[in-house]
Write a protein that holds these residues in place. Structure first.
Motif, PDB file in Angstrom:
ATOM      1  N   ILE A  75       0.837  -1.204   0.000  1.00 31.70           N
ATOM      2  CA  ILE A  75       0.000   0.000   0.000  1.00 31.70           C
ATOM      3  C   ILE A  75       0.871   1.253   0.000  1.00 31.70           C
ATOM      4  N   ASN A  76       1.910   1.258   0.843  1.00 29.95           N
ATOM      5  CA  ASN A  76       2.778   2.433   0.907  1.00 29.95           C
ATOM      6  C   ASN A  76       3.500   2.664  -0.411  1.00 29.95           C
ATOM      7  N   ARG A  77       3.922   1.571  -1.070  1.00 29.94           N
ATOM      8  CA  ARG A  77       4.652   1.701  -2.329  1.00 29.94           C
ATOM      9  C   ARG A  77       3.764   2.224  -3.433  1.00 29.94           C
ATOM     10  N   GLN A 104       2.170   7.135  -5.754  1.00 31.92           N
ATOM     11  CA  GLN A 104       1.792   7.751  -7.021  1.00 31.92           C
ATOM     12  C   GLN A 104       0.757   8.844  -6.820  1.00 31.92           C
ATOM     13  N   LEU A 105       0.072   8.829  -5.697  1.00 32.38           N
ATOM     14  CA  LEU A 105      -0.953   9.827  -5.411  1.00 32.38           C
ATOM     15  C   LEU A 105      -0.570  10.600  -4.165  1.00 32.38           C
ATOM     16  N   LYS A 106      -0.872  11.881  -4.177  1.00 30.79           N
ATOM     17  CA  LYS A 106      -0.610  12.709  -3.006  1.00 30.79           C
ATOM     18  C   LYS A 106      -1.911  13.327  -2.528  1.00 30.79           C
ATOM     19  N   TYR A 116      -8.244   6.755 -12.278  1.00 34.65           N
ATOM     20  CA  TYR A 116      -6.957   7.127 -11.712  1.00 34.65           C
ATOM     21  C   TYR A 116      -6.605   6.280 -10.478  1.00 34.65           C
ATOM     22  N   ALA A 117      -7.610   5.909  -9.699  1.00 38.01           N
ATOM     23  CA  ALA A 117      -7.355   5.024  -8.553  1.00 38.01           C
ATOM     24  C   ALA A 117      -6.919   3.645  -9.033  1.00 38.01           C
ATOM     25  N   GLY A 118      -7.552   3.170 -10.106  1.00 36.20           N
ATOM     26  CA  GLY A 118      -7.164   1.881 -10.668  1.00 36.20           C
ATOM     27  C   GLY A 118      -5.764   1.924 -11.239  1.00 36.20           C
ATOM     28  N   PRO A 134      -7.644  -3.090  -0.272  1.00 36.72           N
ATOM     29  CA  PRO A 134      -7.094  -2.022   0.586  1.00 36.72           C
ATOM     30  C   PRO A 134      -6.218  -1.034  -0.184  1.00 36.72           C
ATOM     31  N   VAL A 135      -5.497  -1.533  -1.185  1.00 35.71           N
ATOM     32  CA  VAL A 135      -4.653  -0.658  -1.999  1.00 35.71           C
ATOM     33  C   VAL A 135      -5.519   0.307  -2.805  1.00 35.71           C
ATOM     34  N   PHE A 136      -6.527  -0.245  -3.479  1.00 40.61           N
ATOM     35  CA  PHE A 136      -7.429   0.590  -4.271  1.00 40.61           C
ATOM     36  C   PHE A 136      -8.180   1.570  -3.366  1.00 40.61           C
ATOM     37  N   GLN A 137      -8.645   1.092  -2.221  1.00 44.92           N
ATOM     38  CA  GLN A 137      -9.412   1.934  -1.293  1.00 44.92           C
ATOM     39  C   GLN A 137      -8.601   3.148  -0.858  1.00 44.92           C
ATOM     40  N   ARG A 138      -7.339   2.933  -0.527  1.00 43.74           N
ATOM     41  CA  ARG A 138      -6.475   4.036  -0.095  1.00 43.74           C
ATOM     42  C   ARG A 138      -6.329   5.065  -1.220  1.00 43.74           C
ATOM     43  N   ASN A 139      -6.054   4.601  -2.430  1.00 48.43           N
ATOM     44  CA  ASN A 139      -5.888   5.514  -3.562  1.00 48.43           C
ATOM     45  C   ASN A 139      -7.177   6.271  -3.860  1.00 48.43           C
TER      46      ASN A 139
END
Length: 228
Positions: free
Chosen positions: A9-11, A15-17, A153-155, A173-178
Motif C-alpha cells: 500500500i505504501n509503495r 503515485q498519489l498525493k 486514476y485510482a485503478g 485495501p490498496v485501491f481503497q487508499r488511492n
C-alpha cells in the motif's frame, strides 16, 4: 493486514498525493517553529453548530443530559471539529442527518464519522463499487466509459495487473487508499479529467463509377507504356 500488504500500500500510493494547502510551512508548525493545531474552516464550524442544533431538536432530553452547560457544549464542539476536519461541511451534515434517521439515541462523534461518505455527497460510486468497476473494465482502459475519472486514476495508481491478478482481500485495501486520496482532493476543489486520445484522421473517398475506373486504368497503362 500483514506487513507485506502494508508495504505494498505504501509503495503503490506514492503515485498519489493527498490534497494540501498552498502554504510552504510544514503542517503543525508555524514559521517560528512553534507547534500549532490545524483549524476548522468557517464552513466546517457552521456545520458543527447546525449538527448540534439538529441533535438538540431531535434528542432534547438526551441532549441536555449529555451537554448540561455551556462549557460542556463548547468543549464537545471543539472535539467534533477536530475529529471531522477531514470532511467538508456538506459531508458532515449528510452524515449527521443519516445518523439521526438511523438511531433513536443521541449519536456520538464516532457514529457520525463512520457515516461520512465523501463519494455519496460528490455523486461518485462508493469505494467497493468503484473497485469492482476498476477490476472489470476492459482494455484499453482509457477508452472505457468510466463512471468518474477518479475510478480510473485510482485503478491506474493501484496497478491494473495487480488488481486483475490479486485476491480482493489483498487488492481492495490498496485501491481503497488511492480512491480515498482522490476523493479528498476532489472535495478540496480539484478537478479530475481523463485525457482524450486524439482521433486518427479519417480519409473518405467517393468510389469511382465503372467509366471512371476504366479511364483511370487506361491512364495507368499509358503511363507504364511510356516508362518502358
Amino acid at each position: 493486514m500483514d506487513t507485506a500488504s502494508k508495504q505494498l500500500i505504501n509503495r503503490v500510493t506514492q503515485q498519489l498525493k493527498p490534497a494540501s494547502g498552498d502554504s510552504k510551512t510544514p503542517a503543525g508548525n508555524d514559521p517560528a517553529g512553534a507547534i500549532t493545531s490545524p483549524q476548522a474552516t468557517v464552513e466546517q464550524k457552521e456545520a458543527i453548530n447546525q449538527i448540534f442544533e439538529l441533535f438538540r431538536f431531535n434528542y432534547h432530553n438526551q441532549f441536555l443530559k449529555a451537554f448540561p452547560d455551556y462549557d460542556t457544549l463548547i468543549m464537545a464542539k471543539r472535539l467534533w471539529s477536530r475529529l471531522l476536519m477531514d470532511y467538508s461541511g456538506e459531508v458532515i451534515m449528510k452524515a449527521a442527518e443519516k445518523a439521526v434517521k438511523e438511531s433513536s439515541f443521541l449519536p456520538n462523534v464516532h457514529e457520525v464519522v463512520a457515516r461520512c461518505d465523501i463519494a455519496e455527497v460528490l455523486g461518485l460510486p462508493d469505494v467497493h463499487a468503484a473497485y469492482i468497476e476498476a477490476c472489470r473494465a476492459p482494455s484499453p482502459k482509457k477508452e472505457f466509459n468510466w463512471s468518474h475519472p477518479a475510478v480510473y486514476y485510482a485503478g491506474r495508481a493501484s496497478d491494473w495487473y495487480f488488481l486483475a491478478n490479486s485476491p480482493e482481500q489483498k487488492a481492495f485495501p490498496v485501491f481503497q487508499r488511492n480512491y480515498q486520496i482522490l476523493l479528498q482532493r476532489i472535495q478540496a476543489g480539484e478537478t479530475l479529467e481523463l485525457e482524450i486520445a486524439k482521433a486518427l484522421p479519417q480519409e473518405s473517398e467517393t468510389p469511382l463509377d465503372k467509366q471512371q475506373q476504366k479511364q483511370r486504368l487506361a491512364e495507368l497503362r499509358k503511363g507504364l507504356a511510356e516508362g518502358l
